[in-house]
Design a protein around this motif. Structure first.
Motif, PDB file in Angstrom:
ATOM      1  N   VAL A 103       1.692 -11.526  -9.310  1.00 32.32           N
ATOM      2  CA  VAL A 103       0.611 -12.905  -9.007  1.00 32.32           C
ATOM      3  C   VAL A 103       1.464 -13.501  -9.513  1.00 32.32           C
ATOM      4  CG1 VAL A 103      -0.868 -14.494  -9.022  1.00 32.32           C
ATOM      5  CG2 VAL A 103      -1.127 -11.745 -10.068  1.00 32.32           C
ATOM      6  N   THR A 104       1.648 -13.803  -7.544  1.00 35.96           N
ATOM      7  CA  THR A 104       2.448 -16.110  -7.226  1.00 35.96           C
ATOM      8  C   THR A 104       1.476 -16.918  -6.759  1.00 35.96           C
ATOM      9  OG1 THR A 104       3.430 -14.652  -5.327  1.00 35.96           O
ATOM     10  CG2 THR A 104       4.645 -13.849  -7.450  1.00 35.96           C
ATOM     11  N   THR A 105       0.395 -15.990  -6.097  1.00 37.23           N
ATOM     12  CA  THR A 105      -0.198 -17.269  -5.178  1.00 37.23           C
ATOM     13  C   THR A 105      -1.378 -17.401  -5.664  1.00 37.23           C
ATOM     14  OG1 THR A 105      -1.457 -15.461  -3.994  1.00 37.23           O
ATOM     15  CG2 THR A 105       0.788 -15.647  -2.943  1.00 37.23           C
ATOM     16  N   ASP A 106      -1.730 -18.725  -5.371  1.00 39.66           N
ATOM     17  CA  ASP A 106      -3.237 -19.244  -5.906  1.00 39.66           C
ATOM     18  C   ASP A 106      -4.318 -19.640  -4.340  1.00 39.66           C
ATOM     19  OD1 ASP A 106      -4.793 -20.018  -7.547  1.00 39.66           O
ATOM     20  OD2 ASP A 106      -4.255 -22.515  -7.249  1.00 39.66           O
ATOM     21  N   PRO A 107      -4.946 -18.736  -4.228  1.00 39.73           N
ATOM     22  CA  PRO A 107      -5.297 -17.834  -5.186  1.00 39.73           C
ATOM     23  C   PRO A 107      -4.543 -16.493  -4.739  1.00 39.73           C
ATOM     24  CG  PRO A 107      -7.133 -17.936  -3.545  1.00 39.73           C
ATOM     25  CD  PRO A 107      -6.412 -19.083  -3.036  1.00 39.73           C
ATOM     26  N   THR A 108      -5.153 -15.762  -6.075  1.00 36.48           N
ATOM     27  CA  THR A 108      -4.268 -14.173  -5.701  1.00 36.48           C
ATOM     28  C   THR A 108      -4.648 -13.671  -4.692  1.00 36.48           C
ATOM     29  OG1 THR A 108      -4.816 -14.152  -8.275  1.00 36.48           O
ATOM     30  CG2 THR A 108      -4.189 -11.854  -6.427  1.00 36.48           C
ATOM     31  N   SER A 109      -3.911 -13.240  -3.391  1.00 38.45           N
ATOM     32  CA  SER A 109      -4.144 -12.451  -1.742  1.00 38.45           C
ATOM     33  C   SER A 109      -4.296 -11.328  -2.268  1.00 38.45           C
ATOM     34  CB  SER A 109      -2.011 -12.528  -1.501  1.00 38.45           C
ATOM     35  OG  SER A 109      -1.829 -11.159  -2.125  1.00 38.45           O
ATOM     36  N   PRO A 110      -4.685 -10.708  -1.523  1.00 37.16           N
ATOM     37  CA  PRO A 110      -5.178  -9.748  -0.954  1.00 37.16           C
ATOM     38  C   PRO A 110      -4.359  -8.349  -1.653  1.00 37.16           C
ATOM     39  CG  PRO A 110      -6.136 -10.772   0.241  1.00 37.16           C
ATOM     40  CD  PRO A 110      -5.455 -11.468  -0.524  1.00 37.16           C
ATOM     41  N   ALA A 111      -3.316  -8.264  -1.370  1.00 40.52           N
ATOM     42  CA  ALA A 111      -2.207  -8.053  -1.490  1.00 40.52           C
ATOM     43  C   ALA A 111      -2.025  -6.951  -2.461  1.00 40.52           C
ATOM     44  CB  ALA A 111      -0.832  -8.255  -0.422  1.00 40.52           C
ATOM     45  N   GLU A 112      -1.614  -8.488  -3.432  1.00 41.72           N
ATOM     46  CA  GLU A 112      -0.966  -8.934  -4.706  1.00 41.72           C
ATOM     47  C   GLU A 112      -2.656  -7.795  -6.014  1.00 41.72           C
ATOM     48  OE1 GLU A 112       0.817 -13.625  -5.128  1.00 41.72           O
ATOM     49  OE2 GLU A 112      -0.864 -12.461  -5.365  1.00 41.72           O
ATOM     50  N   LEU A 113      -4.159  -8.216  -5.563  1.00 44.75           N
ATOM     51  CA  LEU A 113      -4.721  -7.806  -5.736  1.00 44.75           C
ATOM     52  C   LEU A 113      -4.372  -5.992  -5.901  1.00 44.75           C
ATOM     53  CD1 LEU A 113      -7.170  -7.919  -7.508  1.00 44.75           C
ATOM     54  CD2 LEU A 113      -8.669  -8.526  -5.452  1.00 44.75           C
ATOM     55  N   THR A 114      -4.324  -5.906  -4.880  1.00 43.07           N
ATOM     56  CA  THR A 114      -4.390  -4.112  -4.170  1.00 43.07           C
ATOM     57  C   THR A 114      -3.369  -3.558  -5.373  1.00 43.07           C
ATOM     58  OG1 THR A 114      -5.145  -4.555  -1.637  1.00 43.07           O
ATOM     59  CG2 THR A 114      -3.498  -2.722  -2.539  1.00 43.07           C
ATOM     60  N   ALA A 115      -2.196  -4.615  -5.251  1.00 43.93           N
ATOM     61  CA  ALA A 115      -1.024  -4.072  -6.239  1.00 43.93           C
ATOM     62  C   ALA A 115      -0.926  -3.865  -7.388  1.00 43.93           C
ATOM     63  CB  ALA A 115       0.428  -5.131  -6.655  1.00 43.93           C
ATOM     64  N   ILE A 116      -2.228  -5.111  -8.221  1.00 41.58           N
ATOM     65  CA  ILE A 116      -2.605  -5.085  -9.465  1.00 41.58           C
ATOM     66  C   ILE A 116      -3.086  -3.370 -10.127  1.00 41.58           C
ATOM     67  CG2 ILE A 116      -4.055  -6.156 -11.228  1.00 41.58           C
ATOM     68  CD1 ILE A 116      -3.094  -8.948 -10.331  1.00 41.58           C
ATOM     69  N   THR A 117      -4.704  -3.664  -8.947  1.00 38.66           N
ATOM     70  CA  THR A 117      -5.491  -2.558  -8.777  1.00 38.66           C
ATOM     71  C   THR A 117      -4.237  -0.871  -8.658  1.00 38.66           C
ATOM     72  OG1 THR A 117      -7.292  -3.831  -8.060  1.00 38.66           O
ATOM     73  CG2 THR A 117      -7.456  -0.920  -7.744  1.00 38.66           C
ATOM     74  N   LYS A 118      -3.746  -0.862  -7.750  1.00 34.09           N
ATOM     75  CA  LYS A 118      -3.023   0.657  -7.711  1.00 34.09           C
ATOM     76  C   LYS A 118      -1.810   0.424  -9.208  1.00 34.09           C
ATOM     77  CE  LYS A 118       0.734   2.056  -4.666  1.00 34.09           C
ATOM     78  NZ  LYS A 118       1.754   2.741  -3.812  1.00 34.09           N
ATOM     79  N   ASP A 119      -1.391   0.400  -9.574  1.00 42.15           N
ATOM     80  CA  ASP A 119      -0.716   0.164 -11.381  1.00 42.15           C
ATOM     81  C   ASP A 119      -1.493   0.316 -12.191  1.00 42.15           C
ATOM     82  OD1 ASP A 119       1.364  -0.958 -10.033  1.00 42.15           O
ATOM     83  OD2 ASP A 119       2.146  -2.247 -11.695  1.00 42.15           O
ATOM     84  N   VAL A 120      -3.061  -0.358 -12.240  1.00 40.95           N
ATOM     85  CA  VAL A 120      -3.997   0.263 -13.357  1.00 40.95           C
ATOM     86  C   VAL A 120      -4.655   1.643 -12.745  1.00 40.95           C
ATOM     87  CG1 VAL A 120      -6.563   0.070 -13.926  1.00 40.95           C
ATOM     88  CG2 VAL A 120      -4.830  -2.108 -13.558  1.00 40.95           C
ATOM     89  N   ASP A 121      -5.000   2.043 -11.536  1.00 41.95           N
ATOM     90  CA  ASP A 121      -5.272   3.463 -11.435  1.00 41.95           C
ATOM     91  C   ASP A 121      -4.276   4.177 -11.644  1.00 41.95           C
ATOM     92  OD1 ASP A 121      -8.020   1.709 -10.419  1.00 41.95           O
ATOM     93  OD2 ASP A 121      -7.530   2.271  -8.750  1.00 41.95           O
ATOM     94  N   ALA A 122      -3.192   4.649 -11.389  1.00 42.20           N
ATOM     95  CA  ALA A 122      -2.242   4.510 -11.803  1.00 42.20           C
ATOM     96  C   ALA A 122      -1.969   5.458 -13.302  1.00 42.20           C
ATOM     97  CB  ALA A 122      -0.503   4.396 -11.398  1.00 42.20           C
ATOM     98  N   LEU A 123      -2.115   4.525 -14.406  1.00 44.56           N
ATOM     99  CA  LEU A 123      -2.278   4.726 -15.365  1.00 44.56           C
ATOM    100  C   LEU A 123      -3.499   5.210 -16.417  1.00 44.56           C
ATOM    101  CD1 LEU A 123       0.019   2.358 -16.972  1.00 44.56           C
ATOM    102  CD2 LEU A 123       0.822   4.544 -17.152  1.00 44.56           C
TER     103      LEU A 123
END
Length: 304
Positions: free
Chosen positions: A169-189
């Motif tokens: 996360v580097t933007t405010d609010p969290t960008s859709p791309a950042e949210l996608t990256a977080i979700t991808k990490d969570v799902d992968a684990l």
């Protein structure tokens, strides 16, 4: 004569204290407090505790030491979790805590962290088994499946609210791309977990991420432990709260009294972990518990 014990849990984001008496085989809370110290600041990138993070945790420990001196505490156990396991300067952390508190911290494994969270969360609940305890921290998430006989399966995953926020996360609010990256990490684990999630008959979510999400989902005017403890949320309520937390601005979250200032920056990523986990379970509700690893650590001192 009461058997008074104290438990301290130092995690990636917060340090917490529980003082309790053992009465008729159960814990009676005397004092419970929490300070946001962000011990895990930068650890994912640097592999070491930042000097200012150590200063924060030492200051909080000194405050706890003053509280413990005023109470007739007979035994203390201090446990440190995810952030302290692999850092290069952990000896400085251990020595600093021991100097201030008089007890050597234990850096516990993910498996022990999971077992203690499970014991604390389930000690006063009557739910269909097997139940899954999810402890979402700043640096890791513990998943524990079990019943009244104990733990059946447990695993610690390297996903947490601070870790994922710092990573993506580097933007405010969290960008859709950042949210996608977080979700991808969570799902992968979550894809790799050895815990048989499909067997779950009840989900119990514990620790600050879950209780904060619950406070938002319940639209509480302020943080209210009594209203949150053992609250039952629908998965729709969870999804709605997660959507708001991940799309709102920092200022909007800061304006919500039930969100601790120290969680404002990281609660969105934590909510995603809880949401993605709940999506995998054959359930439409989850139970929130204010009892967690702290209670498990205190129970471990009672011998019961």
């Amino acid at each position: 004569m009461s058997d008074r014990v104290a438990a301290v849990d130092c995690g990636t984001n917060s340090i917490r204290l529980l003082i309790a008496d053992l009465v008729d085989g159960r814990l009676v809370e005397v004092d419970r407090r929490m300070t946001i110290v962000r011990l895990g600041q930068g650890v994912d990138a640097t592999g070491a505790f930042a000097p200012e993070a150590l200063e924060r945790v030492f200051a909080a420990t000194e405050e706890f030491a003053a509280v413990l001196q005023s109470e007739d505490v007979r035994r203390i156990r201090f446990v440190a979790t995810s952030a302290a396991r692999d850092v290069s300067n952990r000896d400085e952390f251990l020595a600093g805590i021991e100097q201030r508190l008089g007890v050597r911290p234990e850096i516990i494994s993910g498996d022990e962290e999971a077992a203690l969270s499970f014991r604390g969360a389930t000690s006063a609940l009557d739910l269909p088994a097997p139940y899954l305890v999810a402890d979402i921290g700043g640096g890791s998430t513990e998943l524990v499946l079990g019943d009244r006989t104990g733990v059946r399966a447990a695993q610690s995953l390297d996903i947490g609210s601070v870790r994922l926020t710092e990573r993506h996360v580097t933007t405010d609010p969290t960008s859709p791309a950042e949210l996608t990256a977080i979700t991808k990490d969570v799902d992968a684990l979550l894809d790799t977990t050895t815990v048989p999630l499909h067997e779950t008959r009840a989900l119990i979510a514990v620790a600050g991420t879950a209780t904060t999400v619950a406070a938002v989902a319940l639209n509480l005017p302020q943080y209210d432990r009594a209203a949150i403890h053992h609250a039952i949320l629908s998965t729709d309520q969870l999804r709605e709260a997660t959507t708001w937390l991940t799309t709102s601005t920092r200022a909007a979250r800061s304006a919500v009294p039930s969100i601790h200032p120290g969680r404002v920056d990281v609660i969105g990523a934590g909510a995603v972990i809880l949401q993605r986990l709940a999506d995998r379970l054959p359930l439409n509700t989850l139970t929130i518990s204010e009892h967690d690893i702290l209670d498990g650590v205190a129970l471990s001192l009672t011998g019961h």
